[in-house]
Design a protein around this motif. Structure first.
Motif, PDB file in Angstrom:
ATOM      1  N   ILE A   1       0.853  -1.365  -0.092  1.00  0.00           N
ATOM      2  CA  ILE A   1       0.160   0.053  -0.022  1.00  0.00           C
ATOM      3  C   ILE A   1       0.732   1.412   0.089  1.00  0.00           C
ATOM      4  N   LEU A   2       1.770   1.223   0.918  1.00  0.00           N
ATOM      5  CA  LEU A   2       2.966   2.415   0.918  1.00  0.00           C
ATOM      6  C   LEU A   2       3.714   2.635  -0.387  1.00  0.00           C
ATOM      7  N   SER A   3       3.909   1.464  -1.046  1.00  0.00           N
ATOM      8  CA  SER A   3       4.512   1.620  -2.425  1.00  0.00           C
ATOM      9  C   SER A   3       3.927   2.207  -3.667  1.00  0.00           C
ATOM     10  N   GLY A   4       2.313   2.264  -3.359  1.00  0.00           N
ATOM     11  CA  GLY A   4       1.536   2.784  -4.268  1.00  0.00           C
ATOM     12  C   GLY A   4       1.241   1.924  -5.516  1.00  0.00           C
ATOM     13  N   ASP A   5       1.572   0.868  -5.363  1.00  0.00           N
ATOM     14  CA  ASP A   5       1.339  -0.351  -6.582  1.00  0.00           C
ATOM     15  C   ASP A   5      -0.088  -0.798  -6.560  1.00  0.00           C
ATOM     16  N   LEU A   6      -0.861  -0.768  -5.436  1.00  0.00           N
ATOM     17  CA  LEU A   6      -2.196  -1.274  -5.481  1.00  0.00           C
ATOM     18  C   LEU A   6      -3.174  -0.213  -6.203  1.00  0.00           C
ATOM     19  N   PRO A   7      -4.232  -0.841  -6.460  1.00  0.00           N
ATOM     20  CA  PRO A   7      -5.441   0.120  -7.165  1.00  0.00           C
ATOM     21  C   PRO A   7      -5.961   1.215  -6.182  1.00  0.00           C
ATOM     22  N   LYS A   8      -6.237   2.310  -6.903  1.00  0.00           N
ATOM     23  CA  LYS A   8      -6.554   3.437  -6.197  1.00  0.00           C
ATOM     24  C   LYS A   8      -7.641   3.202  -4.845  1.00  0.00           C
ATOM     25  N   GLY A   9      -8.564   2.496  -5.138  1.00  0.00           N
ATOM     26  CA  GLY A   9      -9.514   2.533  -4.034  1.00  0.00           C
ATOM     27  C   GLY A   9      -8.996   1.906  -2.934  1.00  0.00           C
ATOM     28  N   VAL A  10      -7.832   0.955  -2.933  1.00  0.00           N
ATOM     29  CA  VAL A  10      -7.204   0.128  -1.782  1.00  0.00           C
ATOM     30  C   VAL A  10      -6.250   1.139  -0.982  1.00  0.00           C
ATOM     31  N   ARG A  11      -6.634   1.399   0.204  1.00  0.00           N
ATOM     32  CA  ARG A  11      -5.998   2.352   1.218  1.00  0.00           C
ATOM     33  C   ARG A  11      -5.649   1.705   2.442  1.00  0.00           C
ATOM     34  N   MET A  12      -4.832   2.340   3.275  1.00  0.00           N
ATOM     35  CA  MET A  12      -4.593   2.016   4.586  1.00  0.00           C
ATOM     36  C   MET A  12      -5.670   2.254   5.499  1.00  0.00           C
ATOM     37  N   GLN A  13      -6.022   0.983   6.308  1.00  0.00           N
ATOM     38  CA  GLN A  13      -6.844   0.962   7.280  1.00  0.00           C
ATOM     39  C   GLN A  13      -6.411   0.820   8.737  1.00  0.00           C
ATOM     40  N   THR A  14      -7.192   1.050   9.739  1.00  0.00           N
ATOM     41  CA  THR A  14      -7.011   0.759  11.041  1.00  0.00           C
ATOM     42  C   THR A  14      -6.713  -0.830  11.231  1.00  0.00           C
ATOM     43  N   LYS A  15      -7.316  -1.547  10.511  1.00  0.00           N
ATOM     44  CA  LYS A  15      -7.228  -2.963  10.961  1.00  0.00           C
ATOM     45  C   LYS A  15      -5.482  -3.292  10.385  1.00  0.00           C
ATOM     46  N   HIS A  16      -5.166  -2.731   9.460  1.00  0.00           N
ATOM     47  CA  HIS A  16      -3.881  -3.128   9.042  1.00  0.00           C
ATOM     48  C   HIS A  16      -2.765  -2.777   9.972  1.00  0.00           C
ATOM     49  N   LEU A  17      -2.914  -1.532  10.750  1.00  0.00           N
ATOM     50  CA  LEU A  17      -2.020  -1.139  11.854  1.00  0.00           C
ATOM     51  C   LEU A  17      -2.204  -2.197  13.199  1.00  0.00           C
ATOM     52  N   GLU A  18      -3.305  -2.388  13.214  1.00  0.00           N
ATOM     53  CA  GLU A  18      -3.787  -3.081  14.507  1.00  0.00           C
ATOM     54  C   GLU A  18      -3.108  -4.305  14.197  1.00  0.00           C
TER      55      GLU A  18
ATOM     56  N   PRO B   1      12.736  -7.255  12.242  1.00  0.00           N
ATOM     57  CA  PRO B   1      11.736  -7.496  11.238  1.00  0.00           C
ATOM     58  C   PRO B   1      10.868  -6.174  11.233  1.00  0.00           C
ATOM     59  N   PHE B   2      10.539  -5.647  12.391  1.00  0.00           N
ATOM     60  CA  PHE B   2       9.734  -4.448  12.520  1.00  0.00           C
ATOM     61  C   PHE B   2      10.292  -3.108  12.136  1.00  0.00           C
ATOM     62  N   GLU B   3      11.655  -3.167  12.046  1.00  0.00           N
ATOM     63  CA  GLU B   3      12.402  -1.938  11.684  1.00  0.00           C
ATOM     64  C   GLU B   3      11.662  -1.245  10.467  1.00  0.00           C
ATOM     65  N   THR B   4      11.546  -2.269   9.298  1.00  0.00           N
ATOM     66  CA  THR B   4      11.070  -1.583   8.077  1.00  0.00           C
ATOM     67  C   THR B   4       9.584  -0.851   8.182  1.00  0.00           C
ATOM     68  N   PHE B   5       8.995  -1.207   9.152  1.00  0.00           N
ATOM     69  CA  PHE B   5       7.597  -0.413   9.129  1.00  0.00           C
ATOM     70  C   PHE B   5       7.759   0.432  10.166  1.00  0.00           C
ATOM     71  N   LYS B   6       8.599   0.489  11.287  1.00  0.00           N
ATOM     72  CA  LYS B   6       8.865   1.580  12.188  1.00  0.00           C
ATOM     73  C   LYS B   6       9.257   2.999  11.449  1.00  0.00           C
ATOM     74  N   GLN B   7      10.303   2.560  10.398  1.00  0.00           N
ATOM     75  CA  GLN B   7      10.797   3.744   9.639  1.00  0.00           C
ATOM     76  C   GLN B   7       9.854   4.295   8.874  1.00  0.00           C
ATOM     77  N   ARG B   8       8.684   3.753   8.785  1.00  0.00           N
ATOM     78  CA  ARG B   8       7.816   4.385   7.502  1.00  0.00           C
ATOM     79  C   ARG B   8       6.346   4.729   8.378  1.00  0.00           C
ATOM     80  N   TYR B   9       6.441   4.536   9.834  1.00  0.00           N
ATOM     81  CA  TYR B   9       5.428   4.879  10.573  1.00  0.00           C
ATOM     82  C   TYR B   9       4.460   5.957  10.473  1.00  0.00           C
ATOM     83  N   GLY B  10       5.251   7.073  10.122  1.00  0.00           N
ATOM     84  CA  GLY B  10       4.634   8.171  10.120  1.00  0.00           C
ATOM     85  C   GLY B  10       3.625   8.246   8.904  1.00  0.00           C
ATOM     86  N   GLN B  11       4.194   7.801   7.584  1.00  0.00           N
ATOM     87  CA  GLN B  11       3.297   7.612   6.437  1.00  0.00           C
ATOM     88  C   GLN B  11       2.151   6.531   6.644  1.00  0.00           C
ATOM     89  N   MET B  12       2.635   5.439   7.325  1.00  0.00           N
ATOM     90  CA  MET B  12       1.455   4.473   7.699  1.00  0.00           C
ATOM     91  C   MET B  12       0.231   5.258   8.573  1.00  0.00           C
TER      92      MET B  12
END
Length: 839
Positions: free
Chosen positions: A346-363, A401-412
């Motif tokens: 989702i962060l890379s922008g490769d998915l269709p336009k209607g697919v976006r980040m949701q709270t469930k992803h972060l949870e 393994p979580f460092e990749t996600f933490k570095q992009r936390y603000g974007q998420m």
């Protein structure tokens, strides 16, 4: 009765108090006089005894004085003799020092030569021994005696070190390296067998061989390699189960089983969050067993050897772990699960336009992080005897393994919050249907008001997620995300305000004020809405007023809720400042900051102790520049003037001002409409028509425009009461509600008066009949203002006085007043309007 003489030595001795205390000890039947006589007699006897003793001791002291004098003289003579002896000894030592310095220097040179000769002798022996060892080492290897071979190689290494860089031994140096590799390869099969079959003695022997030849690193690598295979089987079990379930599902689909069987097969799908705890449990049990065995087999190395195994394990499965986390976060949302994608996609922008980040992803991501945190605490307990740097490296590897996600936390987080804001129903009011716009306006305001607590809940949830996932190490990115998303929300509210202005038709009426500048079609649309308002019913008109007044509640609640959230966020940041600074530095933040400023590279951070081993502290130690900026931000948050949402706070204030402006424009709209072209009314230039019958020279009643304005102002308090009651939820707020209603009532009345005065100033010419008519109108408006408990402005009173006066008396009236009660500028203007010139 005994006499206590200790009290007499006290500096604060009080005779009266002492006598009274002595008398209290007497028998009640004994007379006081008798007691005093006995006391005096005893004191006299004691004083005589003291005087006698003093005299006796003084005599003895006088007798001892001559003897002491003789002793002093004798000691003085002995001291003089001792001083003479010490002086002679010092003179002798100085002479000896001069003669022995040359001897000592000679002995030092001799010693240096001796040591060099001994070193040369030892070097020659080592060289001879190196040659001998080089010639016999093959025989040692052929014998298969590995400990002897290790000892031989160690001696060769020692001899090479002793002889230094000598060209004649270059071949032996290369030979030694080859032999060490050869011995290492011979040890590995036995070491592998010992590790697999738990042979403690053999493992210790092989460890001793590798250590003897300086190959302990080889022991670490081989130990890790042997056990990593077993651990990877635990990790690969997830893929095996997934493939098995996939095959079963495909088989069930092909055979078209019943729906109950289909649902059963779907339930058998394994999620990473349900499988990961079992993996960690198996891994923890495996490491516990290794820890216990290594205590016996490698008592000197187990504190570093087993943690090294875990570190290498996490590095080996790191890429696979990240991929699994990514897919696991996508499985919780149907849109991303169908695409087999996750947060990173989702962060890379490769998915269709209607697919976006949701709270469930972060949870889902936070849940996996929490499971890992539990495992990390167990590991920290298991490796509690290890050195602190070893523990740090181990925990960093666990969270890697979580460092990749933490570095992009603000974007998420920004994506989640933006999606939450976009999901709110913030549609503006429709302007297409005439007759129901008031209802739609009220509905729009209701949606705006109900959205505020939802937005605050989104912001609070984001703060909690930041603490749970990053431990506060990404607080700076969180604040930026919160500020941006709050700006997005307030921009949507501003859009609603624009639609409300358009529906209420206030823009076309206030364009001359200069605060609203419509261009092109927007201005035409606003004018069209203004015309619609002119033709609406009274009920529809008041529905606009009520809807506009409700927007004040929106602004008030938005301001208060954002303010409360900012205060809560500042408190959270202050708590993070304390916790993180104690974990990283173990001292207060001021000392930390000075430490960071004094050390090169913007501060060299380190964990304060074992208590500071948490994920946030570990991350900050590795990124000192980010830590410096974060601590600066956290330190600023302690200032009460600090705005955690700086841009959003400004926009909230601007929104509240825009709301006040809208409400005022709506409330004053009726007045503007009635006053439109007031300065050009024909009544001001009308003249009295000749009549055969006597008739009044002016109308006894005010005109319709001022009557409509007066009735509107008198009705307005009733319209303010519902909003005031909604603000006054308790008796404590009753005064606040009354002040609110009075404030707006005065504001509208003052605005109506100011507009009226402005129109009066625009009158170019006034006849006597027109002056009489306008004085009646002014008097009516003044009565309305008095009924509303408002003072009559001096300018309006001057207009009334000057227009009420006959033309022939006006000049004298103005001159006689000289500005004591009249506003001279206004009086001069009235004279000009009525065609009089003041000299």
């Amino acid at each position: 009765m005994m006499v206590d003489l200790s009290a007499f030595s006290d500096e604060k001795f009080d005779p009266k108090k002492w006598i009274n205390g002595a008398l209290q000890q007497r028998h009640p039947q004994d007379p006081v006089e008798k007691q005093l006589v006995d006391l005096e007699m005893k004191l006299q006897v004691v004083s005589e005894e003291i005087a006698a003793s003093l005299e006796e001791q003084s005599s003895a002291a006088i007798l001892r004085v001559p003897r002491a004098s003789r002793d002093v003289l004798r000691l003085r003579d002995e001291a003089l003799s001792l001083r003479s002896s010490v002086a002679s000894i010092l003179l002798f030592l100085k002479k000896a020092e001069g003669s022995s310095a040359e001897s000592i220097a000679t002995l030092a040179k001799v010693d240096t030569v001796k040591r060099r000769m001994e070193a040369a002798y030892e070097t020659l022996q080592d060289a001879a021994g190196l040659t001998q060892l080089s010639s016999t080492v093959e025989d040692v290897f052929s014998s298969g005696d590995l400990p002897r071979a290790a000892e031989t190689l160690a001696n060769m290494r020692h001899c090479l070190t002793a002889v230094g860089e000598v060209a004649e031994f270059a071949n032996i140096r290369k030979q030694l390296e080859v032999l060490e590799d050869r011995l290492d390869s011979m040890v590995q099969p036995r070491l592998t067998d010992a590790l697999n079959n738990r042979k403690v003695n053999v493992a210790q022997e092989m460890r001793g061989i590798l250590t003897r030849i300086g190959r302990f690193k080889s022991l670490e690598v081989h130990y890790t390699k042997v056990h990593l295979k077993s651990i990877k089987k635990f990790w690969d079990d997830f893929d095996l189960r997934q493939q098995s379930n996939k095959f079963a599902n495909e088989k069930n689909e092909a055979e078209r089983f019943s729906s109950s069987l289909d649902s059963h097969s779907n339930l058998s799908t394994i999620s990473l969050s349900s499988w990961l705890p079992s993996f960690y449990d198996e891994l923890l049990l495996y490491l516990e067993q290794e820890w216990k065995w290594c205590i016996l087999a490698f008592p000197e190395d187990y504190k570093a050897l087993v943690p090294k195994l875990l570190i290498e394990t996490m590095l080996a499965i790191g890429a696979s772990f990240v991929a699994r986390i990514n897919l696991a976060t996508g499985d919780v949302v149907p849109e991303t699960k169908a695409l087999a994608k996750g947060i990173l996609d989702i962060l890379s922008g490769d998915l269709p336009k209607g697919v976006r980040m949701q709270t469930k992803h972060l949870e889902a991501l936070i849940e996996l992080h929490s499971i890992t945190g539990t495992f990390a605490r167990n590991i920290q307990h298991l490796f509690s005897d290890s050195d602190l740097p070893v523990l740090e490296d181990t925990l960093k590897a666990l969270y890697l393994p979580f460092e990749t996600f933490k570095q992009r936390y603000g974007q998420m987080e920004r994506g989640v919050l933006s999606g939450g804001i976009a999901g709110l129903d913030l549609r503006g009011v429709s302007t297409r249907i005439i007759g129901v716009q008031g209802v739609e306006l009220s509905e729009t305001v209701r949606r705006m008001e109900e959205s505020i607590p939802h937005v605050v809940l989104l912001l609070e949830a984001a703060t909690e997620r930041c603490i749970n996932f990053t431990g506060g190490s990404e607080a700076d990115e969180l604040i930026l995300a919160l500020d941006d998303v709050t700006l997005q929300y307030i921009s949507a509210l501003h859009g609603n305000l624009k639609s409300l202005r358009a529906v209420c038709g206030v823009d076309a009426m206030v364009e001359h004020v200069g605060t609203k500048k419509e261009m092109g079609s927007d201005r035409k649309e606003a004018a069209s809405h203004a015309r619609r308002v002119d033709f609406t019913s009274t009920e529809e008109e008041w529905s606009f007023v009520q809807g506009a007044l409700q927007v004040l509640t929106v602004a008030d609640r938005l301001t208060s809720r954002i303010s409360v959230f900012e205060a809560s966020l500042r408190s959270t940041l202050a708590r993070l400042s304390t916790n993180l600074s104690l974990s990283v530095y173990g001292s207060n933040l001021d000392q930390n900051q000075s430490h960071m400023d004094d050390t090169p590279g913007n501060g060299e951070l380190s964990i304060a102790g074992r208590a500071g081993l948490d994920v946030a502290a570990l991350r900050l130690v590795d990124v000192p520049e980010k830590a410096r900026k974060l601590f600066n931000l956290l330190e600023q948050s302690k200032d009460p003037r600090f705005h955690a949402l700086p841009l959003a706070s400004q926009r909230v204030t601007a929104f509240a001002e825009a709301v006040n402006e809208l409400v005022y424009d709506v409330l004053i709209l009726k007045v503007r409409q009635q006053y439109n072209d007031l300065s050009r009314l024909p009544a001001w230039t009308s003249v009295e028509e000749p009549s055969a019958f006597p008739v009044p020279s002016f109308s006894a009643y005010p005109q319709a425009y001022v009557i409509n304005v007066g009735e509107y102002l008198l009705t307005l308090p009733q319209q303010l009461e519902p909003l005031a009651e909604s603000i006054s939820n308790s008796d404590a707020n009753t005064e606040e509600a009354q002040f609110f209603a009075t404030e707006w009532m005065f504001k509208v009345a003052e605005g109506a008066t100011a507009l009226y005065v402005e129109q009066l100033r625009g009158i170019q010419k006034m006849t006597d009949r027109g002056a009489q008519q306008v004085s009646v109108d002014i008097e009516y408006l003044s009565n309305v203002l008095s009924a509303l408990s408002m003072p009559i402005p001096p300018v309006l009173a001057t207009f009334h006085t000057c227009f009420s006066a006959p033309t022939n008396e006006l000049k004298d009236l103005v001159k006689a007043d000289s500005g004591s009660q009249l506003d001279l500028a206004t009086a001069n203007l009235v004279c000009k309007i009525r065609g009089l010139r003041l000299e």
